[in-house]
Write a protein that holds these residues in place. Structure first.
Motif, PDB file in Angstrom:
ATOM      1  N   GLY A 119       0.817  -1.199   0.000  1.00  0.00           N
ATOM      2  CA  GLY A 119       0.000   0.000   0.000  1.00  0.00           C
ATOM      3  C   GLY A 119       0.850   1.249   0.000  1.00  0.00           C
ATOM      4  N   GLU A 120       0.177   2.401   0.026  1.00  0.00           N
ATOM      5  CA  GLU A 120       0.887   3.673  -0.065  1.00  0.00           C
ATOM      6  C   GLU A 120       1.827   3.885   1.111  1.00  0.00           C
ATOM      7  OE1 GLU A 120       2.385   7.065  -1.523  1.00  0.00           O
ATOM      8  OE2 GLU A 120       1.093   5.619  -2.559  1.00  0.00           O
ATOM      9  N   ASP A 121       1.415   3.464   2.319  1.00  0.00           N
ATOM     10  CA  ASP A 121       2.285   3.654   3.480  1.00  0.00           C
ATOM     11  C   ASP A 121       3.558   2.826   3.374  1.00  0.00           C
ATOM     12  OD1 ASP A 121       0.858   1.313   3.663  1.00  0.00           O
ATOM     13  OD2 ASP A 121       0.381   1.494   5.795  1.00  0.00           O
ATOM     14  N   ARG A 164       4.845   1.828   0.527  1.00  0.00           N
ATOM     15  CA  ARG A 164       5.586   2.418  -0.595  1.00  0.00           C
ATOM     16  C   ARG A 164       6.428   3.610  -0.124  1.00  0.00           C
ATOM     17  NH1 ARG A 164       4.035   1.664  -5.782  1.00  0.00           N
ATOM     18  NH2 ARG A 164       1.968   1.050  -5.025  1.00  0.00           N
ATOM     19  N   GLN A 165       5.844   4.463   0.715  1.00  0.00           N
ATOM     20  CA  GLN A 165       6.576   5.627   1.209  1.00  0.00           C
ATOM     21  C   GLN A 165       7.741   5.212   2.103  1.00  0.00           C
ATOM     22  OE1 GLN A 165       3.883   8.383   3.078  1.00  0.00           O
ATOM     23  NE2 GLN A 165       2.748   8.787   1.193  1.00  0.00           N
TER      24      GLN A 165
END
Length: 380
Positions: free
Chosen positions: A190-192, A194-195
């Protein structure tokens, strides 16, 4: 491709053979050579894909190298979201490193138990598995130094973030040497996640293991339709009539797990609970008895859905469905491991059917349903 082609030492290969690994899993083929070469890594793979062996084996080999750092200093740090996963990885590392000479000292530290014995155990540790909170406690007590760590592993990175460990991770990262190898494993991307990966990893090798590509589908899924009031009797009927000897049952709450265990015991079936409301010692005792085969049924909440590796577990039962369809996959993934077939059973009442359709959509297949309305459950 045999393990001998991955660059591992003869001592590690001997331990692999003793653990009855026939051949490397797809993720092991990809990550073991990359870790030995010193590359950063981002691996997306579900629980049960073989990732634990994928990183513990090369870390043990790297720890034996005299450079960089001296023997007896902490070189490899593995951060995990749960106590159970820490214990599991620590045990895997000890089993794989049993023939190394000199031995690579490993330790697993986590909260919920006394800190003083862990402080003593850390002396001379070279490979450490830790939950973030307990690691920071030990750092504050000057029991562990992170200044010589050469390899950092984030295992179950998505769960680390879901459990709110972001602040702890940032504090730990600030204590580590900037020049180090970073390995990141996650079931989802997810985006978290990925960051976190973008700020942590440097030119990483990216490995994504699709479920259908990792191993043949060894999990036979069985779905029973049953009224809510008959779920307990049906569970006991299936265990007794099928002579199931090792069954992991999932419930939606701790209270429900406790009730199920009481009724199983009352019906002559040895059982114990496994959930966050128990002490760490109680959970360890129950899990050890279950693994040893002296306990027939372990009734758990989703605390056990990830990170618990029980070899050759034949039966998993969803007495109640999890909220997340992805957690269903992790639950049933407790069976069908180590190339051994397993059975995943779900007991559905009418109100469960809409949610189960979402689970079926995630898997890309519809499962046949067995109607139990006419089944005589008297006496169960």
């Amino acid at each position: 491709m045999p393990f001998s082609s991955l660059g591992l030492t003869a001592e590690l290969q001997q331990a692999i053979t003793e653990q009855k690994f026939k051949r490397p899993y797809p993720i092991q083929k990809r990550v073991i050579p990359a870790i030995l070469q010193g590359r950063d890594l981002l691996a997306i793979a579900k629980s049960g894909s073989g990732k634990t062996a994928g990183f513990t084996l090369p870390l043990l080999q790297l720890a034996q190298s005299p450079q960089p750092g001296k023997r007896g200093t902490l070189k490899s740090l593995i951060l995990v979201p749960t106590r159970e996963l820490a214990v599991q990885i620590g045990e895997v590392a000890r089993q794989f490193g049993r023939h190394l000479s000199p031995r690579v000292k490993t330790a697993a530290v986590f909260g919920g138990v006394a800190i003083n014995p862990q402080m003593v155990e850390l002396n001379g540790t070279e490979l450490l598995v830790a939950t973030p909170g307990r690691l920071l406690d030990l750092v504050a007590k000057n029991s562990v130094r992170l200044s010589m760590v050469t390899t950092l592993v984030l295992d179950e990175a998505d769960k680390l973030l879901e459990k709110g460990f972001q602040d702890e991770l940032e504090r730990i990262l600030a204590l580590l040497p900037k020049n180090r190898q970073n390995l990141m494993f996650s079931a989802t991307f997810g985006e978290d996640v990925r960051q976190l990966a973008s700020g942590l990893l440097h030119d990483p090798l990216e490995v994504a293991i699709k479920e259908e590509a990792s191993e043949p589908d060894l999990i036979a899924q069985q779905v029973y339709l049953v009224d809510a009031s008959r779920k307990g009797p049906l569970l006991r009927y299936l265990i007794k009539s099928g002579d199931w000897q090792q069954v992991l049952v999932f419930t939606a709450s701790q209270r429900r797990a406790d009730i199920v265990v009481k009724k199983l015991i009352a019906n002559g079936i040895t059982a114990a609970t496994f959930h966050g409301g128990m002490s760490q010692g109680g959970r360890t005792t129950a899990l050890d008895a279950f693994k040893a085969g002296t306990l027939r049924v372990l009734v758990a909440t989703d605390l056990a859905a990830r990170g618990i590796d029980i070899k050759f577990l034949p039966h998993v039962v969803n007495l109640e469905l999890p909220r997340s369809p992805a957690d269903y996959i992790h639950r049933i993934g407790r069976t069908g491991r180590a190339e051994a077939a397993g059975i995943a059973v779900s007991l559905l009442c009418p109100e469960d059917l809409p949610h189960f359709k979402v689970i079926e959509k995630l898997q890309g297949k519809r499962l046949p349903k067995i109607d139990t309305a006419e089944l005589d459950l008297a006496g169960y």
